[in-house]
Design an enzyme around this catalytic site. Structure first.
Site, PDB file in Angstrom:
ATOM      1  N   GLY A  50       0.855  -1.301   0.033  1.00 17.38           N
ATOM      2  CA  GLY A  50       0.194   0.010  -0.123  1.00 17.38           C
ATOM      3  C   GLY A  50       0.762   1.229  -0.074  1.00 17.38           C
ATOM      4  N   CYS A  51       2.146   1.136  -0.055  1.00 16.40           N
ATOM      5  CA  CYS A  51       3.137   2.113  -0.129  1.00 16.40           C
ATOM      6  C   CYS A  51       3.948   2.191  -1.407  1.00 16.40           C
ATOM      7  CB  CYS A  51       4.356   2.034   0.986  1.00 16.40           C
ATOM      8  SG  CYS A  51       3.698   1.894   2.662  1.00 16.40           S
ATOM      9  N   GLU A  52       4.181   3.304  -2.001  1.00 22.03           N
ATOM     10  CA  GLU A  52       4.742   3.353  -3.315  1.00 22.03           C
ATOM     11  C   GLU A  52       6.110   3.183  -3.039  1.00 22.03           C
ATOM     12  OE1 GLU A  52       4.439   7.166  -5.372  1.00 22.03           O
ATOM     13  OE2 GLU A  52       2.069   6.950  -5.622  1.00 22.03           O
ATOM     14  N   SER A  53       6.783   3.527  -2.021  1.00 23.33           N
ATOM     15  CA  SER A  53       8.095   3.082  -1.651  1.00 23.33           C
ATOM     16  C   SER A  53       8.140   1.766  -0.899  1.00 23.33           C
ATOM     17  CB  SER A  53       8.569   4.065  -0.523  1.00 23.33           C
ATOM     18  OG  SER A  53       8.352   5.528  -1.101  1.00 23.33           O
ATOM     19  N   GLY A 121       0.408   5.519   2.502  1.00 20.56           N
ATOM     20  CA  GLY A 121       1.552   4.401   3.038  1.00 20.56           C
ATOM     21  C   GLY A 121       1.534   4.437   4.475  1.00 20.56           C
TER      22      GLY A 121
END
Length: 136
Positions: A50-53, A121
């Site tokens: 759910g985090c781009e990173s 995130g």
């Protein structure tokens, strides 16, 4: 809810910061304080989706209190994670589940700087914490 000494220190330093540049610098300094994860902890089971990173969350519960370690490949996100961790370290499951994350970042003066993806995130990290707390 009362704050730990470290969370109070974070709040005080962010309240004294003037403008986004100072807050961003503080954020990166807090991120540098994160306890590093071993490569053995950077595994898929510890990854927060759910985090781009890339974000990893390692948890352990001792005597009913939660202790967390986290890491990210993104520098600003490391700072946000550090601030999240100082707020949640040592909480019992019920207090962790009741935590209002957006209120904490509003107190820190960072809510306007949280892009939707960063906010999502962080929310994913908090959801993972709450999920682990309810499973315990």
């Amino acid at each position: 809810m009362s704050l730990s000494a470290e969370a109070s220190q974070a709040l005080e330093s962010f309240e004294q910061a003037r403008g986004w540049e100072q807050r961003a610098r503080l954020l990166m300094q807090w991120g540098d304080r994160l306890e590093p994860l071993d490569d053995s902890e950077k595994i898929e089971a510890n990854r927060v989706h759910g985090c781009e990173s890339l974000v990893w969350l390692v948890t352990q519960q001792e005597k009913g209190q939660w202790h967390f370690k986290a890491a990210s490949d993104a520098r600003l996100l490391r700072g946000l994670l550090a601030l999240l961790l100082v707020r949640v370290q040592g909480l019992a499951s019920d207090r962790l589940a009741a935590l209002d994350l957006s209120a904490w970042f509003t107190q820190l003066g960072l809510e306007r700087q949280l892009s939707p993806s960063r906010s999502n995130g962080l929310h994913a990290v908090l959801l993972k914490m709450a999920e682990l707390a309810t499973q315990a």
